[in-house]
Design a protein around this motif. Structure first.
Motif, PDB file in Angstrom:
ATOM      1  N   MET A 103     -15.277  -5.588 -25.766  1.00 40.95           N
ATOM      2  CA  MET A 103     -15.420  -5.942 -24.352  1.00 40.95           C
ATOM      3  C   MET A 103     -15.916  -7.383 -24.177  1.00 40.95           C
ATOM      4  SD  MET A 103     -17.118  -2.289 -23.298  1.00 40.95           S
ATOM      5  CE  MET A 103     -16.904  -2.303 -21.532  1.00 40.95           C
ATOM      6  N   PRO A 104     -14.998  -8.355 -24.297  1.00 39.05           N
ATOM      7  CA  PRO A 104     -15.441  -9.751 -24.148  1.00 39.05           C
ATOM      8  C   PRO A 104     -15.882 -10.053 -22.713  1.00 39.05           C
ATOM      9  CG  PRO A 104     -13.047  -9.632 -24.321  1.00 39.05           C
ATOM     10  CD  PRO A 104     -13.554  -8.244 -24.550  1.00 39.05           C
ATOM     11  N   SER A 105     -16.947 -10.833 -22.604  1.00 39.00           N
ATOM     12  CA  SER A 105     -17.441 -11.198 -21.277  1.00 39.00           C
ATOM     13  C   SER A 105     -16.676 -12.406 -20.752  1.00 39.00           C
ATOM     14  CB  SER A 105     -18.930 -11.541 -21.355  1.00 39.00           C
ATOM     15  OG  SER A 105     -19.333 -12.162 -20.150  1.00 39.00           O
ATOM     16  N   PHE A 106     -16.242 -12.309 -19.503  1.00 41.76           N
ATOM     17  CA  PHE A 106     -15.605 -13.434 -18.821  1.00 41.76           C
ATOM     18  C   PHE A 106     -16.504 -13.976 -17.720  1.00 41.76           C
ATOM     19  CE2 PHE A 106     -11.224 -14.087 -20.306  1.00 41.76           C
ATOM     20  CZ  PHE A 106     -11.171 -13.073 -21.254  1.00 41.76           C
ATOM     21  N   THR A 107     -17.745 -13.491 -17.678  1.00 44.53           N
ATOM     22  CA  THR A 107     -18.688 -13.990 -16.676  1.00 44.53           C
ATOM     23  C   THR A 107     -18.779 -15.505 -16.818  1.00 44.53           C
ATOM     24  OG1 THR A 107     -19.912 -11.949 -16.972  1.00 44.53           O
ATOM     25  CG2 THR A 107     -21.051 -13.737 -15.805  1.00 44.53           C
ATOM     26  N   PRO A 108     -18.550 -16.228 -15.717  1.00 44.38           N
ATOM     27  CA  PRO A 108     -18.527 -17.691 -15.858  1.00 44.38           C
ATOM     28  C   PRO A 108     -19.896 -18.258 -16.223  1.00 44.38           C
ATOM     29  CG  PRO A 108     -17.990 -17.002 -13.575  1.00 44.38           C
ATOM     30  CD  PRO A 108     -18.296 -15.764 -14.344  1.00 44.38           C
ATOM     31  N   THR A 109     -19.851 -19.392 -16.936  1.00 42.40           N
ATOM     32  CA  THR A 109     -21.087 -20.142 -17.142  1.00 42.40           C
ATOM     33  C   THR A 109     -21.405 -20.803 -15.793  1.00 42.40           C
ATOM     34  OG1 THR A 109     -19.583 -21.746 -18.082  1.00 42.40           O
ATOM     35  CG2 THR A 109     -21.077 -20.715 -19.620  1.00 42.40           C
ATOM     36  N   PRO A 110     -22.647 -20.965 -15.368  1.00 43.83           N
ATOM     37  CA  PRO A 110     -23.857 -20.660 -16.119  1.00 43.83           C
ATOM     38  C   PRO A 110     -24.374 -19.236 -15.907  1.00 43.83           C
ATOM     39  CG  PRO A 110     -24.445 -21.738 -14.075  1.00 43.83           C
ATOM     40  CD  PRO A 110     -22.957 -21.568 -14.060  1.00 43.83           C
ATOM     41  N   TYR A 111     -23.673 -18.418 -15.079  1.00 39.89           N
ATOM     42  CA  TYR A 111     -24.208 -17.080 -14.784  1.00 39.89           C
ATOM     43  C   TYR A 111     -24.439 -16.266 -16.062  1.00 39.89           C
ATOM     44  CZ  TYR A 111     -22.479 -18.120 -10.053  1.00 39.89           C
ATOM     45  OH  TYR A 111     -22.224 -18.687  -8.840  1.00 39.89           O
ATOM     46  N   ARG A 112     -23.485 -16.381 -17.015  1.00 37.43           N
ATOM     47  CA  ARG A 112     -23.543 -15.503 -18.191  1.00 37.43           C
ATOM     48  C   ARG A 112     -24.861 -15.657 -18.957  1.00 37.43           C
ATOM     49  NH1 ARG A 112     -19.391 -16.204 -22.630  1.00 37.43           N
ATOM     50  NH2 ARG A 112     -17.911 -15.586 -21.116  1.00 37.43           N
ATOM     51  N   GLY A 113     -25.456 -16.851 -18.879  1.00 44.20           N
ATOM     52  CA  GLY A 113     -26.745 -17.064 -19.555  1.00 44.20           C
ATOM     53  C   GLY A 113     -27.900 -16.360 -18.865  1.00 44.20           C
ATOM     54  N   ASN A 114     -27.663 -15.859 -17.659  1.00 51.23           N
ATOM     55  CA  ASN A 114     -28.723 -15.157 -16.921  1.00 51.23           C
ATOM     56  C   ASN A 114     -28.484 -13.657 -16.828  1.00 51.23           C
ATOM     57  OD1 ASN A 114     -30.368 -17.370 -16.338  1.00 51.23           O
ATOM     58  ND2 ASN A 114     -28.965 -18.017 -14.710  1.00 51.23           N
ATOM     59  N   TYR A 115     -27.472 -13.174 -17.538  1.00 50.03           N
ATOM     60  CA  TYR A 115     -27.247 -11.716 -17.554  1.00 50.03           C
ATOM     61  C   TYR A 115     -27.760 -11.189 -18.892  1.00 50.03           C
ATOM     62  CZ  TYR A 115     -25.192  -7.360 -15.994  1.00 50.03           C
ATOM     63  OH  TYR A 115     -25.032  -6.060 -15.555  1.00 50.03           O
ATOM     64  N   LEU A 116     -29.072 -11.215 -19.028  1.00 49.21           N
ATOM     65  CA  LEU A 116     -29.665 -10.913 -20.328  1.00 49.21           C
ATOM     66  C   LEU A 116     -30.423  -9.584 -20.286  1.00 49.21           C
ATOM     67  CD1 LEU A 116     -30.962 -14.436 -21.410  1.00 49.21           C
ATOM     68  CD2 LEU A 116     -28.846 -13.279 -22.054  1.00 49.21           C
TER      69      LEU A 116
END
Ligand code: SF4
Length: 343
Positions: free
Chosen positions: A290-303
């Motif tokens: 399941m690769p993430s396609f959440t755009p940067t910079p959001y993906r760095g905050n989905y921790l």
């Protein structure tokens, strides 16, 4: 060895068999278990791996799960919400990458009304030939009804642990019975359902893990995810040790033997525990990535957990890397929708 061979060739595993297999630690025995799991995966899925592109569109959450970095009590998270337009741009990116499932995932964020989500589902479905998986937590039954009517295909709601006491320890304001009722409702109205657990929670026993696999079987889940506990900063479990990788791989292999044709993902969390974690997961019977396609910079905050992999890369860069990794272990990407094989 004789005993192990006998267990591996049983049509149906009992709880005592599952416990025996979960505890395996000798390399030659683990190899036998994984070989059998791979054999079962190949019967149902050949050498094809299904990709599901995830859009993590909001990290707001009303819940307070003890293990999770997004819990509402964590005031150190930079919160974000993606607009409908941003979600649609990301959905196109997934479709253009030839991935046939889009997973819409968020914390439990009631900011998005049932109509908002319905609109997003309808728009994606009208533009792209894809399956949609929702992973939005526990919502009202009438919301599930509407989303299903709009064409959402699957709903992912992990039971987390089949041990009621443990469930209440890690989710202080949630109810286990209710969780299971939601899963059953979702299945009844025609969603393909996904459930699963977290491995390595404090006070969790091997028996609990065996019960998790058996519960997935009882619920006849279409997808089952067994993911590792990885500690997150600013949570009550920040100092708890991470999951043991071998226990996780044994669980995935046993789950493949028990659940047979259910989809089982090798999660990104595996890659966080071990550089080659996803490959090892596939070799232990998993058939989904399941690769993430959440755009940067959001993906760095989905921790949800610490040191999550692939958060600085542009999603476009992930696909070639993933292709190479899959090829290196002799499997290939499927171009079908990867719907459930359950009847
Ligand atoms: S695990 Fe899910 S529901 Fe629980 S706090 Fe994290 S995002 Fe919210």
């Amino acid at each position: 060895m004789k005993n192990l061979d006998k267990i591996l060739n049983k049509e149906e595993l009992l709880k005592e068999d599952i416990l025996f297999l979960l505890q395996l630690r000798e390399a030659d025995k683990i190899e036998m278990l994984q070989k059998k799991a791979e054999e079962v995966r190949q019967i149902y899925f050949n050498d094809e791996i299904h990709l599901r592109g995830i859009i993590e569109f909001s990290n707001f959450c009303i819940r307070d799960c003890f293990y999770c970095g997004l819990r509402r009590s964590n005031k150190k998270v930079e919160r974000f919400r993606m607009s409908k337009e941003e979600i649609m741009v990301t959905a196109k990116l997934i479709y253009d990458s030839d991935i046939k499932t889009i997973v819409l995932q968020s914390g439990e964020d009631l900011f998005y009304t049932k109509e908002d989500i319905a609109e997003i589902i309808t728009e994606i479905k009208s533009q792209y030939d894809v399956a949609i998986t929702l992973s939005l937590g526990e919502r009202a039954f009438d919301e599930y009804d509407l989303w299903r009517e709009c064409g959402a295909d699957r709903y992912l709601l992990k039971h987390e642990t089949a041990n009621r006491n443990l469930y209440h320890q890690i989710h202080p304001y949630q109810d286990f019975t209710n969780r299971i009722a939601h899963l059953k409702y979702l299945k009844n109205i025609g969603f393909q359902i996904g459930s699963g657990n977290i491995i390595g929670l404090p006070n969790q026993t091997l028996e609990d893990i065996a019960d998790d696999i058996l519960l997935c079987n009882k619920l006849n889940v279409d997808m089952a995810s067994f993911s590792p506990f990885i500690h997150a900063d600013n949570t009550p479990f920040a100092n708890v040790e991470n999951c043991d990788m071998q226990l996780l791989l044994n669980t995935m292999a046993v789950a493949r033997l028990v659940l047979k044709n259910a989809h089982i993902p090798a999660t990104t969390a595996l890659a966080t525990l071990d550089e080659e974690g996803r490959e090892k997961g596939i070799l232990a019977g998993a058939n989904v990535v399941m690769p993430s396609f959440t755009p940067t910079p959001y993906r760095g905050n989905y921790l949800i957990y610490k040191d999550k992999k692939c958060i600085s890369e542009n999603p476009k860069q992930c696909m070639p890397c993933l292709d190479l990794r899959l090829m290196s272990i002799g499997v290939k990407v499927s171009h079908s929708h990867g719907h459930s094989l359950k009847t």
